[in-house]
Design an enzyme around this catalytic site. Structure first.
Site, PDB file in Angstrom:
ATOM      1  N   THR A 184       1.440 100.692  18.209  1.00 41.95           N
ATOM      2  CA  THR A 184      -0.073 100.786  18.442  1.00 41.95           C
ATOM      3  C   THR A 184      -0.313 102.023  19.045  1.00 41.95           C
ATOM      4  O   THR A 184       0.498 102.591  19.951  1.00 41.95           O
ATOM      5  CB  THR A 184      -0.239  99.692  19.388  1.00 41.95           C
ATOM      6  OG1 THR A 184      -0.003  98.439  18.780  1.00 41.95           O
ATOM      7  CG2 THR A 184      -1.612  99.582  19.725  1.00 41.95           C
ATOM      8  N   ILE A 193       2.362 100.440  25.658  1.00 44.03           N
ATOM      9  CA  ILE A 193       3.601 100.266  25.371  1.00 44.03           C
ATOM     10  C   ILE A 193       4.460  99.526  26.445  1.00 44.03           C
ATOM     11  O   ILE A 193       4.582 100.092  27.787  1.00 44.03           O
ATOM     12  CB  ILE A 193       4.337 101.449  25.093  1.00 44.03           C
ATOM     13  CG1 ILE A 193       3.605 102.406  23.961  1.00 44.03           C
ATOM     14  CG2 ILE A 193       5.752 101.451  24.819  1.00 44.03           C
ATOM     15  CD1 ILE A 193       3.524 101.564  22.669  1.00 44.03           C
ATOM     16  N   HIS A 241      -5.061  70.610  38.074  1.00 38.59           N
ATOM     17  CA  HIS A 241      -4.636  71.152  39.209  1.00 38.59           C
ATOM     18  C   HIS A 241      -6.287  71.234  39.821  1.00 38.59           C
ATOM     19  O   HIS A 241      -6.116  71.401  41.200  1.00 38.59           O
ATOM     20  CB  HIS A 241      -4.023  72.181  39.263  1.00 38.59           C
ATOM     21  CG  HIS A 241      -2.637  72.041  38.985  1.00 38.59           C
ATOM     22  ND1 HIS A 241      -1.877  71.747  37.754  1.00 38.59           N
ATOM     23  CD2 HIS A 241      -1.616  71.941  39.989  1.00 38.59           C
ATOM     24  CE1 HIS A 241      -0.688  71.677  37.856  1.00 38.59           C
ATOM     25  NE2 HIS A 241      -0.069  71.893  39.179  1.00 38.59           N
ATOM     26  N   GLY A 280      -9.061  73.019  41.931  1.00 37.47           N
ATOM     27  CA  GLY A 280      -8.989  74.188  42.995  1.00 37.47           C
ATOM     28  C   GLY A 280      -7.766  74.876  43.133  1.00 37.47           C
ATOM     29  O   GLY A 280      -7.279  76.065  43.276  1.00 37.47           O
ATOM     30  N   GLU A 288       2.118  91.584  19.176  1.00 32.58           N
ATOM     31  CA  GLU A 288       2.740  91.307  17.803  1.00 32.58           C
ATOM     32  C   GLU A 288       1.784  90.877  16.756  1.00 32.58           C
ATOM     33  O   GLU A 288       2.098  90.438  15.750  1.00 32.58           O
ATOM     34  CB  GLU A 288       3.690  90.300  18.236  1.00 32.58           C
ATOM     35  CG  GLU A 288       4.441  90.459  19.436  1.00 32.58           C
ATOM     36  CD  GLU A 288       5.649  91.338  19.540  1.00 32.58           C
ATOM     37  OE1 GLU A 288       5.243  92.427  18.427  1.00 32.58           O
ATOM     38  OE2 GLU A 288       6.653  91.157  19.713  1.00 32.58           O
ATOM     39  N   ASN A 304      -4.119  87.165  16.421  1.00 34.80           N
ATOM     40  CA  ASN A 304      -4.044  86.004  15.727  1.00 34.80           C
ATOM     41  C   ASN A 304      -5.097  85.981  14.601  1.00 34.80           C
ATOM     42  O   ASN A 304      -4.973  85.414  13.736  1.00 34.80           O
ATOM     43  CB  ASN A 304      -4.352  85.070  16.775  1.00 34.80           C
ATOM     44  CG  ASN A 304      -3.319  84.458  17.532  1.00 34.80           C
ATOM     45  OD1 ASN A 304      -2.094  85.221  17.570  1.00 34.80           O
ATOM     46  ND2 ASN A 304      -3.275  83.491  18.376  1.00 34.80           N
ATOM     47  N   ARG A 344      -4.006  85.462   2.574  1.00 33.80           N
ATOM     48  CA  ARG A 344      -3.495  86.429   1.393  1.00 33.80           C
ATOM     49  C   ARG A 344      -2.349  85.797   0.922  1.00 33.80           C
ATOM     50  O   ARG A 344      -2.305  86.036  -0.554  1.00 33.80           O
ATOM     51  CB  ARG A 344      -3.108  87.934   2.125  1.00 33.80           C
ATOM     52  CG  ARG A 344      -2.954  88.733   1.087  1.00 33.80           C
ATOM     53  CD  ARG A 344      -2.152  90.066   1.492  1.00 33.80           C
ATOM     54  NE  ARG A 344      -3.134  90.677   2.595  1.00 33.80           N
ATOM     55  CZ  ARG A 344      -2.869  91.061   3.897  1.00 33.80           C
ATOM     56  NH1 ARG A 344      -1.606  90.970   4.402  1.00 33.80           N
ATOM     57  NH2 ARG A 344      -3.965  91.639   4.770  1.00 33.80           N
TER      58      ARG A 344
END
Length: 419
Positions: free
Chosen positions: A164, A195, A376, A378, A401, A404, A413
């Site tokens: 990236t 990174i 849970h 608060g 990675e 989404n 595709r």
């Protein structure tokens, strides 16, 4: 044999005493009180169950007691990870001749799911490190494998994946970091963003442009820390993933030997994508561990927390929510394991299945953890309770990675080109 090697390494760490640190699931992973319908050992071989238990034990005793501190103080737990490497977790799917454990993608998923119950952030970094070691093992020549892989598998050295850039995230093929050939060196100029491990790690697997525009102009270089011209940006402040540092990696006339190139010129993008196919399974597996822990935390909280004169476990609304969480967890686990087997076997549908697993599992597991926090009330918003850290740590799994949204593009595709 590979599984036996992992277990043999595990024995040397000694037996563990199981505690109840921060109300986590350590009693259940020892086989006491876990609901059979969500048992992560269902369908596994005896060997897989054995090294899954080693990973759960390590998570319970070497990671979870420190999870909150690592997060709060932003500690990169080098010594803990080196202990994990003694179990064979530094190069899980790297070949044994260079120090790896030689396990399958399914085995790897099982291990990362178990480890992430103890600390998602640390396990996610270990998964990235494993991906880098695998890339060198798979695409490097014998000299490169023998130079880098043993230290990486032992986690005497740590690795970072550098794809990236500030201007190329989802559009990875548009990267601009350049590598100009001068004699027996490439001269790198450019920068990488976000990174994991940047600045604290020793080996950087870098995608750079040696040719023209597009993916065919990209090559892959291994850059070692200390190389003149290599520097790092400031440590980023993040919502989660705080046990691993994140920095920009900067190249300014950075001279890298040609012998550090993985594969031929122009093969870098293909190498990067093949690494990410496994990385997507790995990061989905880390989400599974967080979700598994969160389901159990929510269940335990419902059994003790009282409102309106009775425990939350008597609320049919919350019963239904818990049932939905458990169902999503099991469905997610099955999809990850199917994708892992497809990738291991090199099946043509593997890329699509890896993308489906990453898309579905990171979305659904975040939903599970977020619902556990809601149950849970608060308390879930307090840092004394582990559930909020699972929520923060796995939110980024929907981004990295390959986002989404990109996973949807890959799947669509595949469907449309096969019509």
């Amino acid at each position: 044999m590979a599984a036996a090697r992992v277990l043999a390494r595990g024995v040397r760490l000694g037996s563990y005493s199981i505690g109840r640190s921060r109300s986590l699931i350590f009693n259940t992973v020892q086989g006491r009180g876990i609901a059979a319908c969500i048992d992560p050992s269902i369908g596994l071989t005896d060997e897989q169950k054995d090294f899954q238990k080693v990973a759960f034990d390590f998570a319970a005793n070497e990671m979870a007691p420190h999870m909150a501190e690592w997060d709060l103080k932003e500690i990169f737990p080098v010594e803990a990870m080196r202990k994990a490497a003694q179990l064979g977790f530094g190069g899980i799917y790297v070949n044994p001749d260079v120090g790896g454990s030689g396990l399958s993608r399914l085995d790897t998923s099982i291990i990362f799911e178990a480890l992430s119950t103890g600390c998602v952030s640390t396990t996610a970094y270990i998964s990235i490190h494993n991906m880098c070691a695998w890339m060198i093992d798979t695409f490097g020549n014998n000299e490169q494998r023998e130079k880098f892989c043993p230290d990486l598998c032992a986690m005497q050295k740590f690795a970072s994946y550098c794809l990236t850039e500030p201007g190329s995230g989802s559009d990875a093929a548009s990267l601009l970091t350049s590598a100009t050939l001068q004699g027996d060196h490439y001269i790198l100029n450019g920068s990488k963003a976000f990174i994991s491990g940047g600045g604290d790690t020793d080996v950087y697997v870098v995608m750079c442009r040696t040719g023209g525009k597009g993916p065919k102009g990209i090559s892959c270089l291994v850059v070692e820390k200390g190389t003149p011209g290599l520097s790092f940006g400031k440590k980023e402040k993040k919502v989660g993933w705080n046990s691993q540092p994140t920095r920009a990696v900067i190249f300014e006339d950075c001279a890298v030997p040609v012998i550090n190139r993985l594969g031929a010129e122009g093969e870098g993008f293909s190498i990067a994508m093949k690494g990410l196919n496994g990385g997507r399974i790995n990061i989905a597996s880390c989400s599974l561990g967080a979700a598994h822990a969160s389901v159990l935390l929510a269940r335990d909280h419902m059994c003790v927390r009282k409102q309106f004169g009775e425990t939350l476990s008597n609320s049919q609304f919350l019963q239904f929510k818990l049932a939905e969480m458990a169902t999503k967890l099991v469905a997610s686990r099955l999809l990850v394991r199917q994708a892992a087997v497809a990738l291991q076997e090199g099946r043509p549908e593997a890329v699509s299945l890896c993308s489906m697993a990453k898309l579905f599992v990171t979305d659904e597991c975040f939903s599970i953890c977020n619902q556990a926090l809601q149950i849970h009330g608060g308390y879930g918003y307090l840092k004394d309770y582990a559930v909020q850290q699972y929520v923060r740590d796995i939110r980024v799994h929907q981004i990295l990675e390959g986002t989404n949204e990109v996973m949807r593009m890959i799947i669509a595709r595949s469907l449309l080109t096969e019509s």
